[in-house]
Design an enzyme around this catalytic site. Structure first.
Site, PDB file in Angstrom:
ATOM      1  N   PHE A 278      -8.526   3.869   8.186  1.00 53.81           N
ATOM      2  CA  PHE A 278      -8.701   2.443   8.480  1.00 53.81           C
ATOM      3  C   PHE A 278      -7.648   1.578   7.798  1.00 53.81           C
ATOM      4  CE2 PHE A 278     -10.737   2.366   4.361  1.00 53.81           C
ATOM      5  CZ  PHE A 278     -10.617   1.060   3.915  1.00 53.81           C
ATOM      6  N   LYS A 279      -7.025   2.088   6.754  1.00 54.94           N
ATOM      7  CA  LYS A 279      -6.016   1.297   6.048  1.00 54.94           C
ATOM      8  C   LYS A 279      -4.848   0.905   6.961  1.00 54.94           C
ATOM      9  CE  LYS A 279      -8.253   1.741   2.129  1.00 54.94           C
ATOM     10  NZ  LYS A 279      -7.797   2.394   0.918  1.00 54.94           N
ATOM     11  N   ASP A 280      -4.609   1.699   8.020  1.00 52.92           N
ATOM     12  CA  ASP A 280      -3.535   1.357   8.961  1.00 52.92           C
ATOM     13  C   ASP A 280      -3.769   0.005   9.625  1.00 52.92           C
ATOM     14  OD1 ASP A 280      -1.995   3.737   8.722  1.00 52.92           O
ATOM     15  OD2 ASP A 280      -3.372   4.783  10.058  1.00 52.92           O
TER      16      ASP A 280
ATOM     17  N   THR B 193      -4.661   4.363   1.048  1.00 52.80           N
ATOM     18  CA  THR B 193      -3.771   3.203   0.976  1.00 52.80           C
ATOM     19  C   THR B 193      -2.311   3.638   0.868  1.00 52.80           C
ATOM     20  OG1 THR B 193      -5.412   1.721  -0.003  1.00 52.80           O
ATOM     21  CG2 THR B 193      -3.108   1.215  -0.430  1.00 52.80           C
TER      22      THR B 193
END
Length: 486
Positions: free
Chosen positions: A123-125, A156
């Site tokens: 999800f960090k993308d 991250t």
């Protein structure tokens, strides 16, 4: 739109001025002077938008100093099906973050929002790809350079490095806890050979890495001379980029603005769920925001008791959901600022106490630091905890009943979400990563390997390039200064 420090001693600045910097000069975190509001009419208009156009509509409320045409172009460059191409069978790639119904019975509805279709499968993308484009845009306008210094517990770092690799004028120095990430996570970062990427494996835990980033950020002379910026979730732009998918999740799960939804968020550093808090403060009809922790349950303890008690490195567990192996949640200060009605002096005092005595107590009563615990419910926060056995059981259950393999952090989220599902209110669990990133535990749970998207088949076998260092700020500063080219 201007931004102020949670600790009150930094001059108000605009979005572009805080974009590259991270911490405020007084050690606080930036927040807008007031949260922009979203109307029901806007929500209606946004229901049919593409993800890129929705991102533009949300972001332009915060980045008011960026020309709208430029901001829209950046949103479309970032949020495209070409970038977010790791789509599971049955998912609509054009939606970027599609919803999947996991279970629906007795009026209870549990959904999974896919946030891991980006280049590093996490999800960090969703925020980091935008940050990379914003950084490059801003630096080019000013013919400037930036040396990014960050810390990661797993996802991250790779998201930042993939977003910044090859970007003109940018170098990345990323700290990670030595031998405490999954083999896949480690290989994603350390196998990068780009000359502007530097990986530093720190002999310690994530909190040691995070403390070093804050120490460098608070050394204003070094920060200025070496042109240091940050991509950790202390960076406001990264948090506000995550606000967008809460709007997308809500709009996809509802047909009317009279409806509410809840979100369960696997939580370590409080950045992801802080974005949900911001969306709620903007007027998004969110019922509950549920923080799901693993055995490192600092946040769960606070939301259950009002006591914030950070753990020392030796007390931080190395778990099978390693991206949440965090015992000092940086973004938590933003929520405390709102909980205390913007009283920056109290915020400063409380977080000074965190650094000196290890925590604070807002439960009320003798010896406490306040009695705000009773106000937390008004912000919608709940919490729960998951263990390694819970993760295994949940992964098996979801696979057996729904044919879906989830990663270990998402399993923490599903386990806790089930404790808070309310009839008539859809509960959305935010996916954290694709299961391939944590194959060791998937194999333990299911007796087989997780599927891998094309291009990641043998990533662990690639040559790796990294430096091992002690948790020593001076040593890291020396390394940075000798590799920045300044």
């Amino acid at each position: 739109m201007h931004y102020v420090s949670t600790r009150g001693h930094a001059a108000a600045q605009n979005f572009s001025e805080i974009l590259l910097g991270g911490l405020a000069p007084d050690g606080g975190l930036y927040l807008p002077e007031e949260y922009p509001q979203v109307t029901g009419a806007e929500l209606d208009q946004w229901r049919s938008l593409s993800y890129a156009d929705l991102a533009f509509e949300v972001l332009k409320k915060f980045a008011t100093d960026v020309p709208p045409a430029d901001l829209k172009a950046l949103a479309h460059k970032t949020y495209s099906a070409a970038v977010y191409c790791n789509v599971r069978a049955g998912e609509d790639a054009s939606r970027i973050t599609p919803l999947r119904v996991l279970e629906e019975k007795d009026g209870n509805k549990l959904l999974l929002q896919a946030l891991s279709n980006g280049p590093t499968l996490a999800f960090k993308d969703m925020a980091m790809q935008l940050l990379g484009n914003l950084f490059e845009y801003t630096l080019a306008k000013n013919d400037a350079k930036l040396n990014i210094f960050g810390a990661t517990s797993g996802d991250t770092g790779s998201a930042a490095e993939y977003a910044m690799r090859g970007k003109k004028g940018i170098r990345v120095f990323m700290l990670s806890p030595h031998k405490k990430m999954s083999a896949f996570q480690t290989a994603q970062m350390f196998s990068l050979q780009d000359p502007n990427i530097f990986n530093i494996a720190v002999e310690g835990v994530f909190d040691d890495c995070q403390d070093m980033v804050k120490a460098v950020s608070n050394d204003h002379a070094f920060k200025a001379s070496q042109k240091i910026g940050t991509v950790n979730s202390i960076n406001w732009a990264r948090v506000v980029a995550q606000v967008v998918y809460y709007f997308r999740g809500y709009l996809s799960a509802t047909t009317s603005n009279d409806q509410k939804v809840s979100f369960t968020v696997p939580s370590g550093n409080f950045g992801n769920i802080c974005a949900g808090h911001i969306a709620r403060m903007m007027g998004l009809p969110i019922d509950k925001l549920v923080a799901a922790t693993n055995e490192n349950d600092v946040l769960d303890e606070f939301f259950r008791t009002g006591i914030y008690r950070v753990r020392k490195s030796a007390e931080t567990y190395h778990t099978s959901s390693p991206s949440m192996d965090i015992s000092k949640a940086s973004n938590f200060e933003r929520f405390i600022h709102d909980l205390l009605d913007g009283d920056s002096e109290r915020v400063r005092s409380l977080f000074h106490k965190v650094e000196t005595t290890g925590g604070f107590n807002l439960a009320g009563g003798p010896g406490s630091d306040g009695d705000e615990f009773g106000k937390i419910g008004a912000f919608g926060f709940q919490s729960g905890k998951s263990t390694h056995q819970d993760r295994l059981d949940t992964i098996r259950d979801i696979q057996q009943h729904y044919g879906v393999t989830i990663d270990t952090h998402t399993a923490d989220g599903v386990k806790v979400a089930r404790e808070y599902v309310t009839p008539g209110v859809p509960m959305i669990v935010l996916e954290t990563a694709l299961p391939a990133k944590f194959n060791e535990t998937i194999r333990e749970a299911l007796g087989r390997d997780a599927e891998r998207p094309a291009g990641f088949e043998n990533i662990e076998a690639l040559p790796q390039r990294f430096e091992v260092m002690a948790a020593d700020v001076a040593q890291v500063k020396t390394f940075i200064a000798s590799h920045t080219g300044l």
